[in-house]
Design an enzyme around this catalytic site. Structure first.
Site, mmCIF file in Angstrom:
data_model
loop_
_atom_site.group_PDB
_atom_site.id
_atom_site.type_symbol
_atom_site.label_atom_id
_atom_site.label_comp_id
_atom_site.label_asym_id
_atom_site.label_seq_id
_atom_site.Cartn_x
_atom_site.Cartn_y
_atom_site.Cartn_z
ATOM 1 N N ARG A 127 -7.262 20.146 1.633
ATOM 2 C CA ARG A 127 -7.888 20.968 0.592
ATOM 3 C C ARG A 127 -8.956 21.874 1.221
ATOM 4 O O ARG A 127 -9.065 23.042 0.863
ATOM 5 C CB ARG A 127 -8.509 20.026 -0.451
ATOM 6 C CG ARG A 127 -9.256 20.726 -1.559
ATOM 7 C CD ARG A 127 -9.300 19.886 -2.812
ATOM 8 N NE ARG A 127 -10.293 18.822 -2.756
ATOM 9 C CZ ARG A 127 -10.558 17.996 -3.761
ATOM 10 N NH1 ARG A 127 -9.880 18.105 -4.895
ATOM 11 N NH2 ARG A 127 -11.459 17.065 -3.662
ATOM 12 N N ARG A 139 -15.793 22.524 -1.237
ATOM 13 C CA ARG A 139 -16.795 21.771 -1.976
ATOM 14 C C ARG A 139 -17.765 21.106 -1.005
ATOM 15 O O ARG A 139 -17.361 20.610 0.034
ATOM 16 C CB ARG A 139 -16.107 20.680 -2.805
ATOM 17 C CG ARG A 139 -15.449 21.204 -4.046
ATOM 18 C CD ARG A 139 -14.564 20.180 -4.695
ATOM 19 N NE ARG A 139 -15.199 18.868 -4.890
ATOM 20 C CZ ARG A 139 -14.709 17.938 -5.689
ATOM 21 N NH1 ARG A 139 -13.587 18.169 -6.366
ATOM 22 N NH2 ARG A 139 -15.313 16.785 -5.814
ATOM 23 N N ARG A 150 -17.806 8.746 -1.662
ATOM 24 C CA ARG A 150 -17.078 8.865 -2.934
ATOM 25 C C ARG A 150 -16.047 7.737 -3.072
ATOM 26 O O ARG A 150 -15.861 7.187 -4.160
ATOM 27 C CB ARG A 150 -16.392 10.244 -3.025
ATOM 28 C CG ARG A 150 -17.376 11.361 -3.331
ATOM 29 C CD ARG A 150 -16.863 12.723 -2.906
ATOM 30 N NE ARG A 150 -15.725 13.178 -3.682
ATOM 31 C CZ ARG A 150 -14.915 14.175 -3.297
ATOM 32 N NH1 ARG A 150 -15.115 14.798 -2.146
ATOM 33 N NH2 ARG A 150 -13.926 14.535 -4.058
#
Ligand code: AMP
Length: 196
Positions: A127, A139, A150
Site C-alpha cells: 500500500r 499514511r 496496530r
C-alpha cells in the site's frame, strides 16, 4: 442493512466496504477516515487523536463513540451503513448496541475477515509503495513500528470482539486470504442469507 466488518489492519475491510457501497447504495462509516478528516481539519477531536493514531494506538472509546453517535444520526444513515474499523473494543461494541437499541434497531451481520499476519505486513508495504508510485503521501501509521503497534492493539483489544459477536450468534467468518472478488462473493452470500 446494518453491517460490521471486523478484521486486522490490512485485512481488506475498506476495499470490501467500498464494493458494498457500490452494490447496495448504503454508506460506509470508516472511523479511521473520519478521524483522519478530523486531523486534517484541525478540529478538537483531530488534535486529540493525531499523536495516538500516528503511534498506531487506539483513540479513546469516548472520542470514537462520540464520532460514530453523531454520524449515524445523519439522514444518509437511515437506510443502513457498513461500519469499517468500528467497534474496535468491547466497550465500543456495547456502546453501539445501546445506540442501536435506543432506535429499536439491530445488526444484520458481523463479518470478520481472517488474514495471516505475515500477509498483513506485506499488504501494508504494498500500500505504501502504490501510494508513493501514484504521487501520494503514505499514511503516517503505515510504517513498521506503528504497524506492529496496530497489530498488538488488534490482538489485545479488538480480537475479543469475535467472541463477543459469536456469543450472540451474529459472527460470520470469511477467509480474507482469497482474491478480492472471492471475498466479495463470500460476503454477498452471507448478506443474502441474512437479509434476503
Ligand atoms: P484505520 O483506518 O481503521 O486503520 O484506523 C486508523 C487509526 O485510527 C487506528 O490505528 C486508530 O488510531 C484510529 N481508530 C480508527 N478507528 C478506531 C476505533 N474504532 N477505536 C479507536 N481508534 C480508532
Amino acid at each position: 442493512m446494518r453491517l460490521i466488518l471486523l478484521g486486522p489492519p490490512g485485512a481488506g475491510k475498506g476495499t470490501q466496504a467500498q464494493r458494498l457501497v457500490e452494490r447496495h447504495g448504503i454508506v460506509q462509516l470508516s472511523t479511521g477516515d473520519m478521524l483522519r478528516a478530523a486531523v486534517k481539519a484541525g478540529t478538537e477531536v483531530g488534535l486529540k487523536a493525531k499523536a495516538v493514531m500516528d503511534a498506531g494506538q487506539l483513540v479513546s472509546d469516548e472520542i470514537v463513540v462520540g464520532v460514530v453517535a453523531d454520524r449515524i444520526e445523519q439522514p444518509d444513515c437511515a437506510r443502513g451503513f457498513i461500519l469499517d474499523g468500528f467497534p474496535r473494543t468491547v466497550p465500543q461494541a456495547e456502546a453501539l448496541d445501546k445506540m442501536l437499541a435506543s432506535k429499536g434497531l439491530g445488526l444484520d451481520a458481523v463479518i470478520e475477515l481472517k488474514v495471516d499476519e505475515e500477509a498483513l505486513v506485506a499488504r501494508m508495504e504494498n500500500r505504501v509503495k502504490e501510494t508513493i508510485a501514484a504521487g501520494g503521501n503514505p499514511r503516517a501509521d503505515d510504517n513498521p513500528d506503528a504497524f506492529r503497534k496496530r497489530m498488538a492493539e488488534y490482538r489485545e483489544k479488538t480480537a475479543p470482539l469475535s467472541a463477543y459477536y459469536a456469543s450472540v450468534g451474529e459472527l460470520k467468518v470469511v477467509d480474507g486470504m482469497q482474491s478480492i472478488d472471492a471475498v466479495s462473493t463470500a460476503i454477498d452470500a452471507i448478506l443474502s442469507a441474512a437479509v434476503g
